[in-house]
Design an enzyme around this catalytic site. Structure first.
Site, PDB file in Angstrom:
ATOM      1  N   ARG A  43       9.718   8.640   6.165  1.00 56.18           N
ATOM      2  CA  ARG A  43       8.276   8.748   5.905  1.00 56.18           C
ATOM      3  C   ARG A  43       7.474   9.280   7.084  1.00 56.18           C
ATOM      4  O   ARG A  43       6.526  10.047   6.902  1.00 56.18           O
ATOM      5  CB  ARG A  43       7.731   7.377   5.510  1.00 56.18           C
ATOM      6  CG  ARG A  43       8.203   7.002   4.156  1.00 56.18           C
ATOM      7  CD  ARG A  43       7.703   5.665   3.731  1.00 56.18           C
ATOM      8  NE  ARG A  43       8.180   5.430   2.371  1.00 56.18           N
ATOM      9  CZ  ARG A  43       8.028   4.306   1.715  1.00 56.18           C
ATOM     10  NH1 ARG A  43       7.406   3.288   2.286  1.00 56.18           N
ATOM     11  NH2 ARG A  43       8.481   4.173   0.495  1.00 56.18           N
ATOM     12  N   HIS A  46       2.064   6.359   4.554  1.00 54.31           N
ATOM     13  CA  HIS A  46       2.909   6.876   3.479  1.00 54.31           C
ATOM     14  C   HIS A  46       2.499   8.316   3.205  1.00 54.31           C
ATOM     15  O   HIS A  46       1.308   8.606   3.096  1.00 54.31           O
ATOM     16  CB  HIS A  46       2.731   6.019   2.220  1.00 54.31           C
ATOM     17  CG  HIS A  46       3.788   6.252   1.202  1.00 54.31           C
ATOM     18  ND1 HIS A  46       3.897   7.434   0.499  1.00 54.31           N
ATOM     19  CD2 HIS A  46       4.809   5.469   0.776  1.00 54.31           C
ATOM     20  CE1 HIS A  46       4.940   7.358  -0.320  1.00 54.31           C
ATOM     21  NE2 HIS A  46       5.512   6.179  -0.177  1.00 54.31           N
ATOM     22  N   LEU A  85      -1.077   4.848  -4.124  1.00 56.20           N
ATOM     23  CA  LEU A  85       0.263   5.329  -3.795  1.00 56.20           C
ATOM     24  C   LEU A  85       0.913   6.092  -4.939  1.00 56.20           C
ATOM     25  O   LEU A  85       0.873   5.663  -6.089  1.00 56.20           O
ATOM     26  CB  LEU A  85       1.149   4.123  -3.452  1.00 56.20           C
ATOM     27  CG  LEU A  85       2.562   4.486  -3.048  1.00 56.20           C
ATOM     28  CD1 LEU A  85       2.578   5.097  -1.661  1.00 56.20           C
ATOM     29  CD2 LEU A  85       3.467   3.271  -3.077  1.00 56.20           C
ATOM     30  N   HIS A 137      -0.150   2.370   4.911  1.00 57.66           N
ATOM     31  CA  HIS A 137       0.675   1.758   3.873  1.00 57.66           C
ATOM     32  C   HIS A 137       1.326   0.452   4.287  1.00 57.66           C
ATOM     33  O   HIS A 137       1.273  -0.533   3.554  1.00 57.66           O
ATOM     34  CB  HIS A 137       1.756   2.771   3.492  1.00 57.66           C
ATOM     35  CG  HIS A 137       2.661   2.332   2.380  1.00 57.66           C
ATOM     36  ND1 HIS A 137       2.192   1.988   1.136  1.00 57.66           N
ATOM     37  CD2 HIS A 137       4.015   2.203   2.318  1.00 57.66           C
ATOM     38  CE1 HIS A 137       3.214   1.658   0.352  1.00 57.66           C
ATOM     39  NE2 HIS A 137       4.325   1.763   1.056  1.00 57.66           N
ATOM     40  N   PHE A 182      16.117   7.672  -2.376  1.00 52.15           N
ATOM     41  CA  PHE A 182      14.870   7.458  -1.646  1.00 52.15           C
ATOM     42  C   PHE A 182      15.008   8.116  -0.277  1.00 52.15           C
ATOM     43  O   PHE A 182      16.116   8.474   0.146  1.00 52.15           O
ATOM     44  CB  PHE A 182      14.638   5.946  -1.471  1.00 52.15           C
ATOM     45  CG  PHE A 182      13.429   5.407  -2.202  1.00 52.15           C
ATOM     46  CD1 PHE A 182      13.264   5.606  -3.561  1.00 52.15           C
ATOM     47  CD2 PHE A 182      12.464   4.671  -1.517  1.00 52.15           C
ATOM     48  CE1 PHE A 182      12.162   5.090  -4.230  1.00 52.15           C
ATOM     49  CE2 PHE A 182      11.351   4.151  -2.173  1.00 52.15           C
ATOM     50  CZ  PHE A 182      11.204   4.361  -3.528  1.00 52.15           C
ATOM     51  N   ARG A 186       9.757   2.116   8.732  1.00 56.97           N
ATOM     52  CA  ARG A 186      10.482   1.465   7.633  1.00 56.97           C
ATOM     53  C   ARG A 186      10.970   2.496   6.624  1.00 56.97           C
ATOM     54  O   ARG A 186      10.240   3.437   6.294  1.00 56.97           O
ATOM     55  CB  ARG A 186       9.553   0.485   6.916  1.00 56.97           C
ATOM     56  CG  ARG A 186      10.149  -0.096   5.660  1.00 56.97           C
ATOM     57  CD  ARG A 186       9.239  -1.124   5.035  1.00 56.97           C
ATOM     58  NE  ARG A 186       8.123  -0.553   4.311  1.00 56.97           N
ATOM     59  CZ  ARG A 186       8.122  -0.254   3.012  1.00 56.97           C
ATOM     60  NH1 ARG A 186       9.206  -0.440   2.280  1.00 56.97           N
ATOM     61  NH2 ARG A 186       7.041   0.233   2.434  1.00 56.97           N
ATOM     62  N   GLN A 196       2.851   2.220   9.282  1.00 55.08           N
ATOM     63  CA  GLN A 196       3.383   3.314   8.456  1.00 55.08           C
ATOM     64  C   GLN A 196       2.306   3.986   7.626  1.00 55.08           C
ATOM     65  O   GLN A 196       1.568   3.314   6.903  1.00 55.08           O
ATOM     66  CB  GLN A 196       4.465   2.768   7.519  1.00 55.08           C
ATOM     67  CG  GLN A 196       5.068   3.848   6.632  1.00 55.08           C
ATOM     68  CD  GLN A 196       6.381   3.396   6.027  1.00 55.08           C
ATOM     69  OE1 GLN A 196       6.389   2.636   5.072  1.00 55.08           O
ATOM     70  NE2 GLN A 196       7.481   3.851   6.598  1.00 55.08           N
ATOM     71  N   GLU A 216       7.570   7.096  -3.365  1.00 57.42           N
ATOM     72  CA  GLU A 216       8.598   8.016  -2.878  1.00 57.42           C
ATOM     73  C   GLU A 216       9.621   8.296  -3.991  1.00 57.42           C
ATOM     74  O   GLU A 216      10.301   9.318  -3.989  1.00 57.42           O
ATOM     75  CB  GLU A 216       9.286   7.335  -1.697  1.00 57.42           C
ATOM     76  CG  GLU A 216      10.168   8.203  -0.875  1.00 57.42           C
ATOM     77  CD  GLU A 216      10.486   7.482   0.422  1.00 57.42           C
ATOM     78  OE1 GLU A 216       9.599   7.416   1.285  1.00 57.42           O
ATOM     79  OE2 GLU A 216      11.602   6.968   0.555  1.00 57.42           O
TER      80      GLU A 216
END
Ligand SMILES: Cc1cc2nc3c(=O)[nH]c(=O)nc-3n(C[C@H](O)[C@H](O)[C@H](O)COP(=O)(O)OP(=O)(O)OC[C@H]3O[C@@H](n4cnc5c(N)ncnc54)[C@H](O)[C@@H]3O)c2cc1C
Length: 586
Positions: free
Chosen positions: A286, A242, A252, A353, A119, A397, A240, A255
């Site tokens: 991100r 995304h 979404l 997100h 990730f 995050r 955040q 990731e």
């Protein structure tokens, strides 16, 4: 008026992963636990989590919790509290094993161990090669975790109040939290739930923005309840975006799709992430990838008729891998775009997100507020999960760290509540003034007459937030945004409901949610205007650099007079050396 009352040791508001993990800990310790959720528990937003949960199991590549800690501190742009981050990363492996034993069907490697995928922002050896740390149940990890936790709670005899909406906390003169006023959605009747401890686990506020990956229920209710109780919210400027939401729609694309080998291209077919993050490329953190995509589009290298998105290529991975590892993504893309990702690239653009800020807590889930000498906890009040700011995510995050956060701190809060209940055996007397205030709040929506409509105002709020508080920000734009949101707040007073029926009146619920969103919007824009630097997800074009001298601190926003305050970041971990701030490159 007499209001129906129930008494429990603990009231948990929210039945996502955070609330359910805490409730399980408590019910297993034989506390009487009420879990209130405005939707049926397994519809809580944790169900939507796709890619997985981080833990340094080292099943695929070498790994260590300490490397995970380093990546999380760096990912947070050094705003994360290092004591909480150490605690979370150290606990991760045990909690994955615990979930597995509870019944989570994690995907497997051929050798039978839990499958782990790479990730964004993960590294081996403190910034070296890419790590593979994210434990996944295909791309439906949140679904697997939420259902398992729900089943375990049923087994442990947790008491569920399904489809009850929490309105306000009840508080006495000494500052103790005594429970909450809730509304039974089916009947429209209020219910007072008295509790020795109350845990807020109400999730994030993605509905602040027009295009987002969140469910309609993510309206920041717990944060607004805290604000109304005089509690500040922390680091709200860090929202955040995304990088890979379906362009124009927001759903979404995990990731994990890039973790499996997918990559981004611009209209020239260029893998542009090589220019922005030469080492990590598409798996940079991100904030970095979202800014890169926005920059490509702004500079005219976007795809499509209007040049308003880039493309995520997955077709080279092969149909078999795609449908085994990312079945949910294949379904989503087929349903909403009518294309097959095994054959065509997916149009993507950054989308709102995750709420990095939240109700300030320590690593035991206790809600903490500044006082003259340092800070102290609010007796009887806890918060965990996306509504809390513990703070392990800081300014940005890392993917896979939120599912971890909710189970780690859900469990920690459960344990601390057990201690609190041992020391505080009796219910304190109810505070009638506080109950009256909460009832007055609810009754405000009984006002009749002509007025503006809730959906129209909500749409305006979401569009304003998207246009004035997005990926790139400046003082001028944020000031305009704040003025506009404050005007919307004024107009909220003129909003009237047309439907005053009691039974399943969802219009009333939406009105209460809009009030909450309004408070959170003001907190977000005011905090963003206050922070004159760029850090993590908060990118100020007029202050493009991170400024540790002036801004290595958490922001605190109070509802009263929209006041901002600040407090230091905890740089000292629990047992290891601190990771001092340094330039963040991927
Ligand atoms: C599409 C998507 C994919 C994601 N994928 C990942 C991933 O792969 N890995 C990862 O680590 N993170 C992921 N995340 C983030 C992660 O899923 C969430 O941050 C996390 O699940 C939040 O859990 P929670 O328990 O805090 O809240 P939630 O699961 O959002 O639950 C909130 C609960 O509060 C209740 N509630 C709210 N307001 C009220 C009220 N007023 N009255 C009563 N009840 C109320 C709701 O009914 C619900 O039960 C993803 C997020 C999204 C949006």
């Amino acid at each position: 008026m007499t209001i129906a009352k129930r008494q429990f040791d603990t009231l948990v508001i929210g039945a996502g992963g955070g609330g359910l993990r805490a409730a399980l800990q408590l019910s297993q310790a034989e506390a009487s636990v009420a879990v209130v959720s405005k939707v049926f528990p397994t519809r809580s937003h944790t169900v939507a989590a796709q890619g997985g949960m981080n833990a340094a199991l080292a099943n695929v590549l070498p790994d260590s919790w300490h490397w995970h800690m380093y990546d999380t501190v760096k990912g947070s742009d050094y705003l994360g509290d290092q004591d909480a981050i150490e605690y979370m990363c150290r606990s991760a492996s045990n909690l994955v094993v615990e979930l597995e034993h509870a019944g989570v069907p994690f995907s497997r490697l051929d050798n039978g161990k839990i499958y782990q995928r790479p990730f964004g922002g993960q590294s081996q050896n403190f910034g070296g090669d890419q790590a593979a740390r994210t434990c996944a149940a295909a791309d439906r990890t949140g679904h697997a975790i939420l259902h398992t936790l729900y089943q375990q709670n049923i087994r442990a005899k947790t008491h569920f109040f399904d489809e009850y909406f929490a309105i306000d906390l009840i508080k006495d003169d000494e500052g103790f939290i005594l429970g909450a006023l809730v509304l039974e959605i089916e009947t429209g009747e209020p219910l007072l739930i008295e509790a020795k401890t109350t845990l807020l686990a109400t999730g994030g506020a993605g509905q602040l923005f027009r295009t987002n990956t969140n469910a309609h229920i993510n309206t920041g209710d717990g944060l607004a309840m805290a604000l109304r109780a005089g509690i500040p919210v922390q680091d709200m400027e860090f929202f955040q975006f995304h990088p890979t939401g379906i362009a124009g729609r927001g759903m979404l694309i995990t990731e994990g799709a890039r973790g499996e080998g997918g990559y981004l291209i611009n209209k020239d077919g260029e893998r542009f992430m090589e220019r922005y993050a030469p080492h990590a490329r598409d798996l940079a953190s991100r904030d970095v990838v979202s800014r890169a995509i926005s920059t490509e589009v702004r500079e005219g290298r976007g795809c499509g008729a209007d040049g308003e998105h880039v493309l995520l290529k997955l077709d080279h991975l092969g149909r078999e891998v795609l449908y085994k590892r990312l079945p949910g993504i294949c379904d989503t893309v087929k349903t909403f775009l009518h294309i097959d990702p095994a054959e065509e690239a997916i149009p993507v653009f950054p989308t709102a997100h995750y709420t990095m800020g939240g109700i300030p807590t320590d690593r035991h889930g206790r809600v903490i507020v500044p006082v003259a000498q340092g800070q102290e906890s609010i007796p009887g009040l806890y918060a965990v999960g996306e509504c809390a700011c513990v703070s392990v995510h800081g300014a940005n995050r890392l993917g896979g760290n939120s599912l971890l956060d909710i189970v780690v701190f859900g469990r920690a809060a459960g344990n601390d509540i057990i201690d609190y209940l041992n020391d505080n055996r009796y219910h304190r007397p109810l505070d009638n003034d506080s109950v009256k205030q909460a009832m007055a709040h609810l009754r405000r929506w009984e006002q009749k007459g002509e007025g503006e409509s809730v959906p129209a105002l909500k749409k305006e709020l979401q569009t304003t937030m998207e246009n004035y508080c997005g990926v790139f920000r400046s003082e001028e734009v944020l000031q305009q945004g704040l003025d506009k949101v404050l005007q919307l707040e004024q107009r909220l007073q003129d909003v009237r409901l047309k439907d005053h029926s009691k039974i399943f009146n969802t219009a009333r619920i939406e009105a209460l949610e809009l009030e909450n969103l309004m408070d959170i919007a003001i907190a977000t824009v005011a905090s963003a205007l206050g922070r004159q630097e760029s850090r993590g997800a908060h990118s100020r074009v007029d202050h493009p650099d991170r400024d540790d001298q002036r801004w290595l601190k958490h922001s605190l926003y109070y509802k009263e007079q929209h006041r901002l305050d600040y407090k230091p970041v905890t740089l000292k971990p629990l047992t290891v050396d601190s990771f001092p701030p340094k330039e963040r490159v991927y």
